[in-house]
Design an enzyme around this catalytic site. Structure first.
Site, PDB file in Angstrom:
ATOM      1  N   GLU A  97       0.838  -1.210   0.000  1.00 17.86           N
ATOM      2  CA  GLU A  97       0.000   0.000   0.000  1.00 17.86           C
ATOM      3  C   GLU A  97       0.869   1.254   0.000  1.00 17.86           C
ATOM      4  O   GLU A  97       0.512   2.269  -0.588  1.00 17.86           O
ATOM      5  CB  GLU A  97      -0.961  -0.038   1.198  1.00 17.86           C
ATOM      6  CG  GLU A  97      -2.088  -1.027   0.947  1.00 17.86           C
ATOM      7  CD  GLU A  97      -2.634  -1.706   2.194  1.00 17.86           C
ATOM      8  OE1 GLU A  97      -2.408  -1.204   3.316  1.00 17.86           O
ATOM      9  OE2 GLU A  97      -3.288  -2.748   2.040  1.00 17.86           O
ATOM     10  N   SER A 214      -5.038 -11.909   2.974  1.00 22.71           N
ATOM     11  CA  SER A 214      -6.262 -12.632   3.331  1.00 22.71           C
ATOM     12  C   SER A 214      -5.997 -13.903   4.145  1.00 22.71           C
ATOM     13  O   SER A 214      -6.702 -14.894   3.999  1.00 22.71           O
ATOM     14  CB  SER A 214      -7.080 -12.952   2.080  1.00 22.71           C
ATOM     15  OG  SER A 214      -7.436 -11.750   1.408  1.00 22.71           O
TER      16      SER A 214
HETATM   17  P1  13P Z   1      -5.394  -8.694   4.587  1.00 21.77           P
HETATM   18  O1  13P Z   1      -5.073  -9.756   5.586  1.00 21.77           O
HETATM   19  O2  13P Z   1      -6.496  -7.783   5.027  1.00 21.77           O
HETATM   20  O3  13P Z   1      -5.575  -9.247   3.211  1.00 21.77           O
HETATM   21  O4  13P Z   1      -4.101  -7.740   4.522  1.00 21.77           O
HETATM   22  C1  13P Z   1      -2.865  -8.317   4.341  1.00 21.77           C
HETATM   23  C2  13P Z   1      -1.836  -7.288   4.540  1.00 21.77           C
HETATM   24  O5  13P Z   1      -1.696  -6.367   3.759  1.00 21.77           O
HETATM   25  C3  13P Z   1      -1.006  -7.376   5.737  1.00 21.77           C
HETATM   26  O6  13P Z   1       0.046  -6.485   5.670  1.00 21.77           O
END
Ligand code: 13P
Length: 250
Positions: A97, A214
């Site tokens: 991100e 996930s």
């Molecule tokens: P999720 O478990 O919500 O898919 O996010 C994974 C993540 O980006 C952990 O850094």
């Protein structure tokens, strides 16, 4: 030497102070007998409280980013020294991100890793390919590039203080998990790269590589059973004490 599993929560931009208190107080009794290392990575504003609440427990606290400079005119940024002063032990670096929305590059990841290590923080370095890159057959190319760049100039002695998180971008927050098989094979690419950069034994014994994307109470056991997977970096499922504890106690 077996690699000790490490499960870390990445809260992302979630939880006020009141919510932090509820979540951490709920979590402490549920994970107290965990066989793995347990980490929660929180927004900057929650760190001091998280450190205070987890003192004397088996839960470690991490930040979600760190700047590379010691101090100076970097409005809105936080230094490694500031985190250490709070009692923070870990820091996520290079999350997809950050790469996607905030201009993070392989080069800035490397600068942050160096600054974190110099201050005594343990980096959790994120790497991972996008869906386009996977479909174009570029998984290995991308992961080798990201891994080599992140570890540029990092001494072998530091390997015990670093965790790598393999997070396929297409599996983050989408409910789509890489199959255990795909995650395992892909993590092997990263481990081979570490063997090439350092030594095969170092990569085998001292490099912990998490899967992230996930991961949840339902799929944690299957993923954790794979030989290459040493832990998880958990987003959504880390926001509820019960869910996160089920992953921790996979
Ligand atoms: P999720 O478990 O919500 O898919 O996010 C994974 C993540 O980006 C952990 O850094």
């Amino acid at each position: 030497m077996a690699r000790k599993p490490i499960i870390a929560g990445n809260w992302k931009m979630n939880n006020t102070l009141a919510e932090t208190r509820t979540l951490v107080e709920g979590l402490i009794p549920l994970v107290k007998d965990a066989k793995c290392d347990v980490v929660i990575c929180t927004p900057y504003t929650d760190l001091a409280l998280a450190v205070e609440l987890t003192r004397g427990t088996n839960i470690h606290v991490g930040a979600e980013n760190v700047h590379w400079a010691e101090k100076g005119a970097f409005t809105g940024e936080i230094s490694a020294k500031m985190l250490v002063e709070l009692g923070v032990e870990y820091v996520i670096i290079g999350h997809s991100e950050r790469r996607q929305y905030f201009g993070e590059t392989d080069e800035t990841v490397n600068k942050r890793v160096k600054a974190a290590l110099a201050a005594g923080l343990k980096p959790i370095i994120c790497v991972g390919e996008t869906l386009d890159e996977r479909e174009a057959g570029k998984v290995e190319e991308v992961l080798v590039r990201q891994t080599k760049a992140a570890f540029d100039g990092i001494d072998k002695e530091e390997l015990d203080n670093i965790v790598i998180a393999y997070e396929p971008v297409w599996a983050i927050g989408t409910g789509k998990t890489a199959t255990a098989q795909v995650a395992d094979e892909t993590i092997a690419i990263i481990r081979n790269t570490m063997a090439e950069l350092y030594c095969p034994k170092c990569a085998e014994n001292r490099v912990r590589i998490q899967y992230g994307g996930s991961m949840n109470p339902k799929n944690a056991a299957e993923l954790m059973a794979m030989p290459q997977i040493d832990g998880g970096l958990i987003g959504g499922a880390s926001l509820k004490a019960e869910d996160f504890s089920k992953v921790v106690n996979y």
